[in-house]
Motif scaffolding. Structure first.
Motif, short mmCIF file in Angstrom:
data_model
loop_
_atom_site.label_atom_id
_atom_site.label_comp_id
_atom_site.label_asym_id
_atom_site.label_seq_id
_atom_site.Cartn_x
_atom_site.Cartn_y
_atom_site.Cartn_z
N UNK A 56 0.83 -1.19 0.00
CA UNK A 56 0.00 0.00 0.00
C UNK A 56 0.87 1.25 0.00
N UNK A 57 0.37 2.31 -0.64
CA UNK A 57 1.16 3.53 -0.83
C UNK A 57 1.67 4.10 0.49
N UNK A 58 0.85 4.08 1.53
CA UNK A 58 1.26 4.65 2.81
C UNK A 58 1.19 3.59 3.91
N UNK A 59 1.54 2.36 3.52
CA UNK A 59 1.43 1.25 4.44
C UNK A 59 2.74 0.88 5.11
N UNK A 60 2.70 -0.24 5.78
CA UNK A 60 3.81 -0.72 6.59
C UNK A 60 5.06 -1.01 5.75
N UNK A 61 4.86 -1.63 4.58
CA UNK A 61 6.01 -2.03 3.76
C UNK A 61 6.82 -0.81 3.31
N UNK A 62 6.13 0.19 2.80
CA UNK A 62 6.84 1.39 2.33
C UNK A 62 7.47 2.15 3.50
N UNK A 63 6.79 2.18 4.64
CA UNK A 63 7.35 2.85 5.81
C UNK A 63 8.64 2.16 6.26
N UNK A 64 8.62 0.83 6.26
CA UNK A 64 9.81 0.07 6.66
C UNK A 64 10.95 0.27 5.66
N UNK A 65 10.63 0.32 4.37
CA UNK A 65 11.66 0.54 3.36
C UNK A 65 12.35 1.89 3.57
N UNK A 66 11.57 2.91 3.96
CA UNK A 66 12.15 4.23 4.21
C UNK A 66 13.10 4.19 5.40
N UNK A 67 12.71 3.50 6.46
CA UNK A 67 13.58 3.36 7.64
C UNK A 67 14.86 2.63 7.26
N UNK A 68 14.71 1.59 6.45
CA UNK A 68 15.86 0.79 6.03
C UNK A 68 16.80 1.61 5.16
N UNK A 69 16.25 2.34 4.19
CA UNK A 69 17.07 3.14 3.28
C UNK A 69 17.89 4.17 4.06
#
Length: 240
Positions: A56-69
């Motif tokens: 999802x655009x503003x979901x858990x996966x994208x949020x985690x990817x931002x933290x990881x990056x």
């Protein structure tokens, strides 16, 4: 008064690793097994789930990817990653600031590869994003660690995974060598455990709309106020 970002304070040290070599042989990765004296680790933590389907655009996966990056998930009292933010992830060199036995140490690592794919696994269809980094000359360890954010499309489950192979590197200082032999493995496991918890917390905060602080803004003790750390950093840079 605005504090100078860490990457500007340590840009020279970061760049000193640009041409540094790995302290292990990538051609022999198949030999880096527990049977041959290497630590091989796999860790996994569940993150807030999403609805089944693509991330999802503003979901858990994208949020985690931002933290990881942004390398915000390591426990800041143990590891801080300092890197030049406008350089491509694939070309990133990081200066890792580690706290160990009351001292501050600096190590160089480089991004060895980025993964961005969908694959079929025994768990189902996995959407995966992440990267690995590899240790450079002067690091107390040698090896590679892979970080990935995974969404299982069929179930909506979101996961943070760490895979690593490592071994104690060359440590010329006998006191540091003994200390790392005694406590290094404990620190490795603590890093993974605390990183998992911190990732969960940061993703939950992101979904709740809590403003984040990047690792580049994490306070750090200047080597000017720590002669032992300054000497150690100078020795590493001279060897590049």
């Amino acid at each position: 008064m605005t504090e100078t970002p860490l990457w500007q304070q340590y840009r020279q040290q970061i760049e000193s690793y640009r041409d540094a070599q790995l302290n292990f042989d990538l051609q022999r990765v198949h030999e880096y097994t527990k049977e041959n004296g290497w630590n091989v680790d796999d860790h996994e933590a569940e993150l807030p789930p999403e609805q089944p389907g693509e991330p999802q655009a503003h979901g858990s996966w994208h949020a985690a990817c931002a933290v990881l990056r942004e390398y915000r998930f390591p426990p800041p009292d143990l590891i801080t990653g300092i890197f030049i933010p406008d350089q491509p992830l694939e070309q990133r060199i990081m200066l890792l600031r580690g706290t160990f036995l009351g001292f501050t140490f600096y190590f160089g690592v480089k991004i060895g590869g980025v993964i961005d794919e969908t694959r079929q696994t025994e768990h189902g269809t996995e959407r995966i994003w992440g990267y690995n980094y590899q240790t450079l000359q002067g690091h107390f360890e040698r090896g590679q660690i892979d970080f990935s954010i995974v969404k299982i499309i069929e179930t909506g489950q979101v996961l943070f995974r760490i895979h690593a192979f490592s071994q104690t590197g060359r440590i010329s200082n006998p006191i540091y060598w003994i200390g790392f032999k005694l406590f290094g493995r404990h620190l490795q496991l603590r890093f993974a455990r605390d990183a998992m918890k911190r990732m969960q917390t940061l993703v939950q905060e992101a979904l709740a709309g809590v403003p984040s602080q990047t690792s580049q803004q994490t306070p750090i003790q200047s080597t000017a106020n720590n002669p032992e750390a300054a000497e150690q950093l100078a020795e590493v840079v001279e060897k590049q």
